[in-house]
Every structure is written in C-alpha cells, then in structure tokens.
Design an enzyme around this catalytic site. Structure first.
Site, mmCIF file in Angstrom:
data_model
loop_
_atom_site.group_PDB
_atom_site.id
_atom_site.type_symbol
_atom_site.label_atom_id
_atom_site.label_comp_id
_atom_site.label_asym_id
_atom_site.label_seq_id
_atom_site.Cartn_x
_atom_site.Cartn_y
_atom_site.Cartn_z
ATOM 1 N N CYS A 189 -15.981 -16.296 6.678
ATOM 2 C CA CYS A 189 -15.255 -17.340 6.915
ATOM 3 C C CYS A 189 -15.980 -18.669 6.678
ATOM 4 C CB CYS A 189 -14.868 -17.397 8.505
ATOM 5 S SG CYS A 189 -14.001 -18.756 9.002
ATOM 6 N N ALA B 217 -21.593 -30.482 6.892
ATOM 7 C CA ALA B 217 -23.011 -29.943 7.002
ATOM 8 C C ALA B 217 -23.742 -30.670 8.082
ATOM 9 C CB ALA B 217 -23.764 -30.008 5.401
ATOM 10 N N ARG C 132 -6.648 -14.383 10.364
ATOM 11 C CA ARG C 132 -7.806 -15.424 9.893
ATOM 12 C C ARG C 132 -7.913 -16.348 10.844
ATOM 13 N NH1 ARG C 132 -5.154 -18.024 4.743
ATOM 14 N NH2 ARG C 132 -3.330 -17.313 5.824
ATOM 15 N N TYR D 52 0.871 -1.316 -0.008
ATOM 16 C CA TYR D 52 -0.117 -0.020 0.160
ATOM 17 C C TYR D 52 0.882 1.244 0.022
ATOM 18 C CZ TYR D 52 -3.711 -3.495 0.989
ATOM 19 O OH TYR D 52 -4.620 -4.239 0.816
ATOM 20 N N CYS E 28 -12.036 -16.291 3.100
ATOM 21 C CA CYS E 28 -12.243 -15.066 3.540
ATOM 22 C C CYS E 28 -11.605 -13.843 2.539
ATOM 23 C CB CYS E 28 -11.564 -14.832 4.858
ATOM 24 S SG CYS E 28 -9.830 -15.494 4.710
#
Length: 657
Positions: free
Chosen positions: A370, A404, A325, A173, A354
């Site tokens: 996430c 799941a 993270r 940056y 993410c």
C-alpha cells in the site's frame, strides 16, 4: 454515532458483530505451497483487531497446480492446508470477528507460465483481451473435477473452523466465465440458456450444501454488471438486469448472502477503481440486487468514509459495507469510526499502487504493498508493537513537510523523539498539494489531511513559512537531521528558449500561480504530472496539445490510471503527439522533431508547459552533511519517485534511527 454500522447481523447461522466487511484482495503473503503464513495471520488479524466484523481472505486456489493467480496464494486443495487455516480462524476469532475464505479458479484470466505452462481452463476457448493467455474449452471430465475441487475445498474450510465460504463468481474468473454469455459459448448443458450457464455454479453450491450441511454459510460473490459498455460493447456480457436475475436464482438455490461487485479484466477499472471514480459511484448495483432478494447483500462502491457507510446502511441500500483497499490502507478504520476519531482515519486515495504491485509480485517476489500504509502486509516486522520507545525526547529536525517528512515525524514522535518540522510554504503537504489539484484528484489530499491530524494529535511542532538556516539547525543541537525538501522541476537550460516568459512548469499551473483560460497551450511531456496538468488545462477551457518523445503517451504511468485519465482528457479535445522531441522554443513557437522520421515540425501556442520530470532539491544539503553527524535523506530529496517511495523512506528512516 454510527448505530447501523455497528449493529450485528446474521449471514445464515453466522453472526457478524457489525456491518463492516473486508472484501477479498490478493496479497502474495501465503507460502509457496498454498499454506497460510505467519504474515497472513498477522495481516488479517490486524484487520479483525481494527474493527472489521467479517474478514474475507484473498481468493484461495481449489487447484494449486493449474489454477492459481500467483505463486504465493492461499489454497484449499489438500488437507495439509487445514492446519494453517485453523490458526488463521483462531486469530480472527480472538478479536470477536468472523472469517470467510474465498475459493476460486482464475479460468482464462490465469497466467499459463505459473500454471504448468498449460492452456488455461475456461468454459470456451475465448482468450482474455487483458492477459492474452492460451485457453481451451473444458471437457466434461475437467468440469466435474473442478466442481468437486470447489466442494472439497469448502469442506476443508469447515473442518478448519472457518465461519463461512465465499464462492468467487465475480471479476471474470472461471465461475463468472460460465455465467456470462460473453465468455461462455458452449452448446452443451453448461452453455447457452440462462439455466445452463448457471449450472456450473449451481452444482458447486449444491455440492457444498451436501458436504457441509444446511447450516454452513455460503456467500457468493459475483459481478452483477460486467460493464462491457466501458469498452464500447454494451451488447456483450452481463448487464444489471442479468445480475438481478442471477441474484434471485442464487437465493432460490439456498445461498446465504450475496457479495455484489462488477467488472471483469477487460473492464478492470470498474472493479478496482482508479482515483477518477467517486465514492458511491456504483452503489445502485447492490441496491438493485437488495431490492430483488431477501438474503443479506454486501455492497462495494469505493467506500472510504464512515459517514457514507452509515448513510447507505440507513437508507437500506446494502446490509453490509465492503471494501478491500480501505482496510489495507487503515486496518483500524472500524475502531476509529466507533470512537469518533474520523480525522485519524487513513483513507485510501485510490492510487492503485496495491494493484500495480500485485501484478509485479511474481516478477520481483515481493508482497503487494500500500502506498500510504508502509506497515500493510509487513505486520510481522513493522507496526506499533515493533516500535522501540527509545527517543528520550531527543530533537530531530525534519526539513520539509511533504509526505516523507510528515511520515518520518509521525513515527519519530511515536518513538518518543522530539521531531521539529520545518516547512518553507504556508501549508504542509509538499507535492501532494499539487497532485491533488487536477480534476478527480481531490482524494489525494486525504493523505495530507491524515498526516496533519496525526502530527497534531502527537503534539509535533511544525514551523510553517520557515526554511531553516544552518545556524537555526545548529541551535537545536539535533540528534539527527532528516532532509525531506522534495524536488524541483527539471528545466534543461541546454534547450534554446526554455527560459521565455510564456514558459511555465506544471507546478505553476497546479498551484494556481498561473491561470490560463481560453488559450492555446502546449504540454511537453506526458508522464503522470504532464498528462494531469493537461487535463486541468482542458477543464479550464484551453485548447491543449501534449507532446511526448516516447512511442506512446503516458510512459511509466500504470495502465489503469492511464485508461482512467485518457477517457477524460478525450472529452476536452486534448491533442496527443507521441514520438515528438522538443528541439527549441522561440517565444511561443515550438520546434519539434519526430523520433521516427526525423521530420521537423513547427507549432505556435500562447503558453508552453514543460513537464520533463523533477530533480532532488539539494538546497543546503552539502553544508548540513558537513555539520551534522546524522543527516538522512527522505522522499524526493533522496530519489525522485512517487507517494509510496516517500512514505516508505520516511517510515523506515524513523523506524531505524
């Protein structure tokens, strides 16, 4: 147990209660005007409550008009932002933690379309090779204005009760662009020599000291190595020796701590690592910096496990252990470590969902997410405090113990339902069992380890080696049936020869059911599963060829993950053939057709792996929907997707039941 990890340490005048630092990461939770939102307060507050000693927020804009990274980012460029920042500080302090706000300008790595469609400011007009945005060399007036904006932003943080300011000079940056000879080609007093390239940051630091006083802690985050060697240009950019020189210089300027990272956008994988990077792979970088200075050093290096964090602290490699993270994946990491509950830690698996979601935020207007922690960034609506305790021990049958099904069972148990999980295999995990088998994918299995430990702690019954019959399910008289049967490989019978004895699926290979060594092997399809299967086959000593009908290898694969795996399969000599469509198979002879020229090509192999995707497993589904009032499809059984879809569907179904 972790004596060093949970010992306090000062950064300047600020005392941090332990050595755990949540380093900065964007989240897209702020208001459009840059003000701190309730979602921000809940997000960062959860991390402080969970045991993080120092919370460092996402990078806040010092110029919201022409210096933002996305359209919902914290800012410090006017006094209207102070009130929200004070509320955020108060929330963090409630839990005994400290807070720093990171301030920055994206420079040439910003996106013109969200910054007034102007050219991006930079020390020189060197376009970023990752985002390819129009860039102009800053005038002296722009430099002076930007320096002042950094200074005034820090002053506002001090007024808001923020404990420290972190000046963001890392990851390519604007400040980092001034520091690096790769991006700074100026010939005036802000470019050329080391002293000149440091001048922009030096004047920011001096100005903050002048405005905020000698007792206000200043942390500088910077890339001690830009890793241009990662893209084949080791002669360009900052290397570690430069980074050590910068560290000594910043200490002399009166900086209170260094937050040491690495990389820029062109070498993104070294800053935000995919799964192929091991825990601790770059710990030598902050260690070398710490050896050169006496001020505290915060180090990052894919740190996931408390044991490793304690080890590097005990060895004196860093003063604080940092991660972004990991604390997104599990805000309770610190508390769990301190309580000796390591098995209950939801360790980040480095899947990069993410990052992928963050890059899509301005397109889909959704916060970063996430993959394995559905609550992350949604703390105002989800989490234990929002779970209804109305299960009344009613039975819910969960068919399938993949991600799941296990996530659904976890939330159902927390709601006081009585989930009973059926799994036809001899172990839980579903598709994760296979996804964790390719080289460097072992971290993926951490998700299964976590889910299994959670269900054990909650007393959830799991019946392994058991595919339930309709009659068995009826006998349970379940309040609901959650179907999480996963998916099965697509093997299109319309393709001639698809059922030959030398034709296999990725699951055959990844499960170890079929082992191939020293063979000539074709992999048809280069999605993530296909290309990872090719990597495993290559690692096992096979000569591998990958065919893909799309124009490029890896369609739909997130670019960071693709770069990671392509760098490894190259070492195995894997041959790649995009634009090739499978026509037929005759024994082990494959006929392909090029999609552009329509030329037929014939290849001979010892074995053929067909990786053309998967389809939902609908076994017994119609019968269950006929018999039971509440039948809920989860994960791949509802829609074939990735880990985040499986976890999300399991969580939401259990939350809403």
């Amino acid at each position: 147990m972790y004596r060093k990890l949970f010992s306090p340490k000062k950064i300047g005048t600020m005392t941090v209660r332990n050595r755990i630092v949540m380093t900065a990461m964007g989240n897209y939770l702020a208001e459009a005007d840059g003000c701190v939102s309730d979602a921000d307060i809940a997000f960062y507050g959860a991390r402080a409550k969970g045991g993080v000693g120092l919370v460092i927020t996402e990078c806040a804009c010092i110029n919201l008009e022409i210096g933002k990274g996305n359209c919902h980012q914290m800012a410090v460029d006017n006094d209207e932002h102070i009130e929200g920042l004070k509320k955020l500080a108060d929330e963090i302090h409630k839990y005994g933690s400290a807070i720093a706000v990171q301030i920055y300008h994206p420079g040439r790595q910003g996106i013109a379309a969200i910054n007034g469609n102007t050219t991006m400011q930079a020390p020189s007009a060197t376009e970023c090779q990752a985002v390819h945005q129009p860039t102009h060399e800053m005038t002296k007036e722009e430099i002076n204005d930007t320096i002042d904006r950094f200074i005034q932003g820090a002053k506002r943080l001090q007024k808001a009760g923020i404990d420290a300011v972190e000046v963001h000079g890392a990851h390519g940056y604007l400040i980092g662009e001034f520091l690096s000879p790769y991006t700074n080609k100026r010939t005036d007093e802000y470019g050329g020599s080391f002293e000149n390239r440091m001048r922009f940051l030096d004047e920011i630091i001096a100005g903050i000291r002048r405005e905020c006083g000698k007792n206000y802690p200043i942390i500088v985050r910077y890339s001690a190595d830009e890793f241009m060697s990662y893209v084949g240009h080791p002669e360009l950019g900052l290397n570690l020796e430069d980074g050590i020189k910068i560290a000594k210089h910043l200490e002399a300027q009166g900086v209170d701590a260094l937050d040491v990272s690495c990389g820029i956008y062109e070498t993104m994988n070294t800053a935000w690592e995919p799964v192929g990077f091991d825990q601790g792979w770059k710990i030598h970088i902050p260690t070398r910096v710490k050896e050169a200075v006496s001020i505290p050093v915060i180090g990052v290096s894919v740190i996931r496990e408390p044991e490793y964090a304690e080890q590097i602290l005990q060895e004196g490699k860093v003063d604080f252990v940092g991660s972004a993270r990991q604390f997104f994946a599990d805000p309770e990491w610190g508390n769990k470590a301190q309580q000796g509950k390591e098995k209950s830690i939801r360790k980040c698996i480095s899947c990069l969902h993410c990052m992928e979601s963050l890059m899509m935020t301005d397109i889909n207007q959704m916060p970063m997410a996430c993959a394995i922690n559905y609550e992350g960034g949604k703390e105002t609506h989800f989490g234990d405090a929002h779970l209804k305790q109305d299960g009344k021990n009613r039975v819910v049958a969960v068919v399938g113990a993949g991600p799941a099904g296990m996530e659904a069972a976890r939330i159902l148990a927390k709601r006081k339902f009585n989930p009973i999980v059926f799994e036809k295999n001899h172990e839980v995990g579903g598709q994760i069992l296979y996804a964790s088998k390719p080289p460097k994918k072992g971290k993926t299995a951490w998700l299964t380890d976590y889910q299994k430990a959670q269900l054990e702690d909650l007393g959830v019954e799991i019946r392994l080696n058991h595919a339930p019959t309709l009659e068995e399910l009826k006998e349970l008289n379940p309040y609901a049936v959650f179907v999480a049967q996963g998916s099965i490989p697509i093997m299109p019978k319309s393709l001639p020869g698809i059922e030959g004895e030398k034709i296999f699926t990725p699951i055959d290979i990844l499960s170890g059911k079929v082992t191939l060594r020293d063979k000539k092997v074709a992999v048809i399809g280069s999605g993530m599963t296909g290309i990872e299967t090719a990597e495993l086959l290559g690692a096992q000593g096979n000569e591998v060829t990958v065919f893909e009908m799309e124009d490029k290898i890896g369609p739909g694969v997130f670019f960071q993950s693709l770069i990671d795996i392509m760098g490894r399969i190259t070492e195995y000599g894997v041959k790649l053939f995009p634009k090739h469509r499978l026509i037929k198979i005759e024994g082990t002879t494959v006929t392909m057709e090029t999609t552009d020229t329509k030329e037929a090509k014939i290849f001979n192999f010892d074995a053929i792996i067909v990786s053309l995707g998967t389809a939902s497993n609908t076994e017994l589904l119609e019968e269950m929907q006929t018999v039971f009032d509440k039948v809920v499809l989860l994960g791949d059984a509802a829609k074939v997707g990735r880990i985040e879809g499986a976890i999300g569907s399991g969580y939401k179904a259990a939350f809403e039941l």
